[in-house]
Design a protein around this motif. Structure first.
Motif, PDB file in Angstrom:
ATOM      1  N   ILE A 377       3.061 -30.930  21.073  1.00  0.00           N
ATOM      2  CA  ILE A 377       4.524 -30.904  21.271  1.00  0.00           C
ATOM      3  C   ILE A 377       4.963 -29.515  21.744  1.00  0.00           C
ATOM      4  N   ALA A 378       4.424 -28.465  21.100  1.00  0.00           N
ATOM      5  CA  ALA A 378       4.805 -27.096  21.483  1.00  0.00           C
ATOM      6  C   ALA A 378       4.436 -26.839  22.943  1.00  0.00           C
ATOM      7  N   ARG A 379       3.366 -27.459  23.388  1.00  0.00           N
ATOM      8  CA  ARG A 379       2.895 -27.196  24.747  1.00  0.00           C
ATOM      9  C   ARG A 379       3.628 -28.039  25.803  1.00  0.00           C
ATOM     10  N   TYR A 380       3.934 -29.280  25.476  1.00  0.00           N
ATOM     11  CA  TYR A 380       4.419 -30.199  26.523  1.00  0.00           C
ATOM     12  C   TYR A 380       5.894 -30.591  26.422  1.00  0.00           C
ATOM     13  N   TRP A 381       6.493 -30.533  25.250  1.00  0.00           N
ATOM     14  CA  TRP A 381       7.879 -31.039  25.133  1.00  0.00           C
ATOM     15  C   TRP A 381       8.853 -30.075  25.820  1.00  0.00           C
ATOM     16  N   PRO A 382       9.788 -30.566  26.605  1.00  0.00           N
ATOM     17  CA  PRO A 382      10.774 -29.664  27.206  1.00  0.00           C
ATOM     18  C   PRO A 382      11.508 -28.881  26.116  1.00  0.00           C
ATOM     19  N   GLU A 383      11.825 -27.637  26.432  1.00  0.00           N
ATOM     20  CA  GLU A 383      12.544 -26.845  25.443  1.00  0.00           C
ATOM     21  C   GLU A 383      13.983 -27.328  25.332  1.00  0.00           C
TER      22      GLU A 383
END
Ligand code: SUG
Length: 416
Positions: A377-383
């Motif tokens: 999630i930290a790597r792929y989810w949009p901020e």
């Protein structure tokens, strides 16, 4: 093997945004157009799960659905590139995170054939939720493939059904027969009543429930009109305890009378309107809490931060704890990103009572797996997502890639 209550939380999808799509859900309307934070939202959800695991509860997950909902747009003769902004917003919602609306569940102890029955909710009242059931059904069929379960298609959309959010179960212990209570709406003043009594009756028949231990109860119109678009915004049950606002039900006395006859051990905890107004209850989501029994047996209420910040609500909880009421402990969790769309701790989970060994293990989590999911999630989810950017090809690509990465981590590529 022994049956436990498992909370299956919907992981917040990478397209989480504030499109203001839910009429009658005051938080959704209030936050229309705000910039959302999908990464923070999903991580908040994982931390809630972690806290529950540390309480000794069994934890499950449901995966985000494909967004944009390409199959639905295709059925409408369009595509993400060509859809109107309104249709696209309805195809991009991450609303499947609110797993309490995924299905209605009747544990094996209540059903005629001794199987655990699940009926996927049709969610037909809200456009953005009306297409969820297809992907939800696919997921339920995988998670509960064991033949101790019976997974049903939705009730025909003639009658609206919003799943477990309008269903309560009272029992001496989770692994004993219970009384199932279906709560329906007739009218909600300016807002829609989303749960139809005929959908409730259909589910009770399909699940093979004993009519003597099944109740159909009308939600009060004033509660819906005040923003309680689901019963679980004003009431929650766990084992012997029913925790509800004074104004939750249309005819409280008749309901409590019938319930008391069928379930004499009932421990009814009411919050009077004079102490906590309906408005405060709904703004704070006091009742959209997880009411659980950890292994130490102390009935625990898991509330959102907003409950601590609402003086009338926090005051009521402190008095209840000091008076040794049925609720023995209160835990606070931060699910603000979900709350801003009207989804509290209880909305985010579907309760299934069963033997954990009968569930596909890919849908169960412990802390190590949560760590791995958090990395994805930290790597792929949009901020962040601004509603105006929902149609951006780059965002659509990122959202689809993010889900694929999570499915890969969970070994659930077949849901792609
Ligand atoms: O259906 N919000 C959800 C919240 C569901 C809460 N669930 C329970 N009470 N169990 C709903 O109204 C907001 C979507 C938006 O505005 O984009 C939304 O769908």
């Amino acid at each position: 093997m022994s049956a436990r209550e498992i909370n299956f939380d919907g992981i917040v999808g990478p397209s989480h945004n504030y499109g203001g799509l839910s009429l009658g859900n005051l938080a959704s309307a209030r936050n229309l157009g705000q910039v959302s934070h999908p990464r923070a939202a999903a991580l908040q959800g994982l931390e809630k799960m972690r806290a529950n695991i540390r309480l000794g509860l069994v934890q499950g997950i449901f995966l985000p659905q494909p967004r944009p909902a390409r199959a639905w747009l295709t059925d409408l003769g369009t595509s993400p590139e060509e859809a109107s902004p309104a249709l696209l917003a309805n195809a991009m919602s991450a609303s499947a995170m609110w797993a309490a609306n995924a299905a209605t569940v009747s544990p094996a102890f209540d059903t005629a054939d001794g199987r655990t029955h699940l009926t996927v909710a049709n969610l037909r009242t809200m456009v953005h939720r009306s297409h969820e059931w297809v992907a939800t059904l696919a997921q339920l069929r995988l998670a509960f493939a064991n033949n101790v379960f019976a997974v049903h298609r939705p009730v025909p959309p003639t009658f609206g059904d919003e799943g477990a959010a309008n269903h309560m179960r009272l029992c001496a212990r989770h692994d004993q027969p219970g009384v199932e209570v279906f709560v329906y709406g007739v009218s909600g003043g300016p807002y829609p009543a989303r749960q139809h009594v005929e959908a409730c009756r259909a589910i009770a028949r399909r699940h093979g429930l004993d009519p003597e231990r099944t109740l159909f109860v009308q939600q009060s119109e004033e509660a819906i009109a005040a923003g309680a678009f689901h019963n679980d915004v004003v009431a929650v049950a766990n084992e012997r305890v029913l925790f509800a606002h004074e104004q939750a039900f249309a005819d409280k006395d008749a309901f409590l009378g019938s319930l008391g006859e069928r379930f004499p051990e009932l421990d009814y905890v009411e919050v009077p309107a004079a102490e906590v107004s309906l408005d405060d209850a709904i703004r704070s989501y006091l009742f959209n809490a997880q009411l659980v029994t950890p292994p130490d047996g102390r009935t625990t209420l898991i509330v959102p931060e907003e409950a601590r910040e609402t003086p009338s609500v926090w005051g009521w909880l402190q008095r209840h704890l000091a008076g040794n009421g049925a609720i023995r402990d209160v835990r606070v969790v931060d699910v603000r990103q979900s709350m801003a769309n009207g989804g509290g701790p209880a909305c985010l989970r579907l309760r299934v009572v069963c033997e954990p060994e009968t569930v596909d293990p890919r849908f169960l989590v412990e802390e190590g797996k949560l760590d791995r999911l958090a990395e994805v999630i930290a790597r792929y989810w949009p901020e962040e997502i601004a509603v105006e950017a929902l149609g951006s090809p780059a965002l659509i690509r990122d959202v689809e890639q993010a889900r694929t990465a999570l499915l890969g981590e969970c070994g659930l590529g077949e849901l792609a």
